[in-house]
Design a protein around this motif. Structure first.
Motif, mmCIF file in Angstrom:
data_model
loop_
_atom_site.group_PDB
_atom_site.id
_atom_site.type_symbol
_atom_site.label_atom_id
_atom_site.label_comp_id
_atom_site.label_asym_id
_atom_site.label_seq_id
_atom_site.Cartn_x
_atom_site.Cartn_y
_atom_site.Cartn_z
ATOM 1 N N ALA A 14 3.400 5.279 1.610
ATOM 2 C CA ALA A 14 2.325 6.184 2.605
ATOM 3 C C ALA A 14 2.389 7.662 1.958
ATOM 4 C CB ALA A 14 2.529 6.107 3.990
ATOM 5 N N GLN A 15 3.488 8.186 1.867
ATOM 6 C CA GLN A 15 3.590 9.726 1.346
ATOM 7 C C GLN A 15 2.913 9.602 -0.126
ATOM 8 O OE1 GLN A 15 8.076 9.760 1.191
ATOM 9 N NE2 GLN A 15 7.802 11.685 2.608
ATOM 10 N N LEU A 16 3.235 8.906 -0.906
ATOM 11 C CA LEU A 16 2.352 8.787 -2.244
ATOM 12 C C LEU A 16 1.204 8.549 -2.129
ATOM 13 C CD1 LEU A 16 5.462 6.695 -4.284
ATOM 14 C CD2 LEU A 16 5.107 9.367 -4.339
ATOM 15 N N LEU A 17 0.618 7.550 -1.427
ATOM 16 C CA LEU A 17 -0.802 7.370 -1.484
ATOM 17 C C LEU A 17 -1.764 8.358 -0.668
ATOM 18 C CD1 LEU A 17 -0.684 3.288 -0.752
ATOM 19 C CD2 LEU A 17 -0.618 4.612 -2.895
ATOM 20 N N ASP A 18 -1.054 8.805 0.349
ATOM 21 C CA ASP A 18 -1.623 9.536 1.418
ATOM 22 C C ASP A 18 -2.653 10.619 0.815
ATOM 23 O OD1 ASP A 18 -2.322 10.141 4.336
ATOM 24 O OD2 ASP A 18 -1.320 11.925 4.137
ATOM 25 N N PRO A 19 -2.350 11.424 -0.052
ATOM 26 C CA PRO A 19 -3.180 12.575 -0.469
ATOM 27 C C PRO A 19 -4.258 12.054 -1.036
ATOM 28 C CG PRO A 19 -1.001 13.151 -1.471
ATOM 29 C CD PRO A 19 -1.032 11.489 -0.668
ATOM 30 N N HIS A 20 -4.262 10.924 -1.853
ATOM 31 C CA HIS A 20 -5.546 10.159 -2.550
ATOM 32 C C HIS A 20 -6.368 9.293 -1.722
ATOM 33 C CE1 HIS A 20 -2.886 11.834 -5.888
ATOM 34 N NE2 HIS A 20 -2.158 11.103 -5.395
ATOM 35 N N CYS A 21 -6.109 9.035 -0.399
ATOM 36 C CA CYS A 21 -7.023 7.930 0.262
ATOM 37 C C CYS A 21 -7.657 8.899 1.630
ATOM 38 C CB CYS A 21 -5.905 6.821 0.518
ATOM 39 S SG CYS A 21 -5.180 5.785 -0.936
ATOM 40 N N ASP A 22 -8.536 7.927 1.874
ATOM 41 C CA ASP A 22 -9.146 8.204 3.154
ATOM 42 C C ASP A 22 -8.720 7.388 4.216
ATOM 43 O OD1 ASP A 22 -11.408 10.104 2.068
ATOM 44 O OD2 ASP A 22 -12.153 8.317 0.921
ATOM 45 N N MET A 23 -8.142 6.266 3.759
ATOM 46 C CA MET A 23 -7.561 5.379 4.948
ATOM 47 C C MET A 23 -6.618 4.515 4.255
ATOM 48 S SD MET A 23 -11.220 3.650 6.726
ATOM 49 C CE MET A 23 -11.946 3.448 5.342
ATOM 50 N N LEU A 24 -5.643 4.254 5.052
ATOM 51 C CA LEU A 24 -4.246 3.507 4.746
ATOM 52 C C LEU A 24 -4.194 2.381 5.575
ATOM 53 C CD1 LEU A 24 -1.458 6.167 4.252
ATOM 54 C CD2 LEU A 24 -2.730 4.866 2.372
ATOM 55 N N LEU A 25 -4.153 0.875 4.907
ATOM 56 C CA LEU A 25 -4.072 -0.246 5.682
ATOM 57 C C LEU A 25 -2.831 -0.565 5.747
ATOM 58 C CD1 LEU A 25 -5.786 -2.436 7.145
ATOM 59 C CD2 LEU A 25 -6.444 -3.385 5.031
#
Length: 294
Positions: free
Chosen positions: A53-64
């Motif tokens: 989540a830390q790595l993806l969060d800056p690049h995404c609008d939503m995390l599933l």
């Protein structure tokens, strides 16, 4: 304040630290589609752990937090054995590891289909235990009443139509849907039904491109494609597929990395060093103090 995680450099472990509230909201996601069009497509990826989540969060609008964790994390043969306990545990981890993206948690098979009341009990538990912003459930016209029931009670719902993996036994496999005229029309009606029922967005999975384009043009809410069309209002992939963590890559996935190869090479190098007594070196050990140093 929102809580995210940073790395403690002395232990290389994640520790909670307060971060300014910058998280996107459900209305903000819904508003990205204006007058039937989305100027900037929405970015969505799956996440199951704090660190991812830390790595993806800056690049995404939503995390599933997808029920795909059954296969990706637990090695199960399908999503069907996934439990609410699993979804709550991983959902809470992803919320703790993010502060920007809207976090959506899948409702597992058997936790919502029985009745709107069952769905509310399950969804309210997920939201209370994880802190997520929304839940996702599969099904079209048959789930419209449940979507309306949940939405009216303050639970944002992302719908999921087209290829619905929880119904794989009924569908007879994971092949693309909408090839026949009847199935094309049914999925289009499903999409309209869930949008009218109050879903703030929907995942459209595994359908022919013309159907994906038709659905996207026919509903006012954002359509997030997976194995659909580049004309959808956004895209979602299973992160481990996108990173190349598995040998098999589904047709609809573009591999943006070779994590399987990287991990395998790193493990092989480590094993070789251990067997050659080349690890640890002086840089990785603690030297006892001599009496003269005390």
């Amino acid at each position: 304040m929102s809580t995210t995680f940073t790395l403690d450099t002395s232990t290389s472990r994640a520790n909670p630290t307060p971060a300014p509230m910058k998280r996107l909201t459900i209305p903000a996601i819904r508003a990205r589609k204006d007058a039937g069009a989305t100027a900037e497509p929405l970015v969505m990826l799956t996440a199951y752990t704090v660190r991812m989540a830390q790595l993806l969060d800056p690049h995404c609008d939503m995390l599933l937090i997808g029920d795909s964790l059954g296969q990706v994390i637990y090695g199960l043969p399908s999503t069907l054995p996934v439990t609410l306990d699993m979804m709550c545990a991983h959902g809470a981890a992803v919320v703790r590891g993010s502060y920007h993206s809207v976090v959506v948690v899948d409702m597992p098979f058997g936790s919502y289909e029985g009745s709107p009341q069952q769905a509310f009990a399950s969804a309210s538990r997920v939201m209370a235990e994880t802190g997520c912003a929304a839940i996702k459930l599969e099904g079209g016209q048959a789930m419209a009443e449940t979507i309306a029931f949940l939405s009216a009670r303050g639970i944002p719902v992302m719908a999921h139509v087209g290829l619905t993996p929880q119904a794989v036994n009924q569908l007879g496999g994971y092949g693309a849907r909408g090839r026949s005229q009847a199935e094309y029309a049914r999925i289009l009606d499903d999409a309209k039904a869930v949008a009218d029922a109050g879903a703030f967005a929907m995942v459209l999975e595994g359908v022919v491109d013309t159907l994906a384009d038709g659905v996207t043009a026919s509903v006012d809410v954002p359509v997030i494609g997976i194995g659909a069309s580049a004309q959808c209002d956004g895209q979602v992939l299973v992160t481990e597929d996108m990173l190349g963590l598995f040998e098999r890559t589904p047709r609809f996935v573009k591999r943006y990395g070779d994590m399987a190869g990287f991990v395998g090479d790193a493990a092989a190098a480590y094993a070789a060093d251990v067997r050659a007594r080349a690890f640890p070196t002086a840089d990785q050990i603690y030297v006892a103090k001599r009496k003269s140093d005390a």
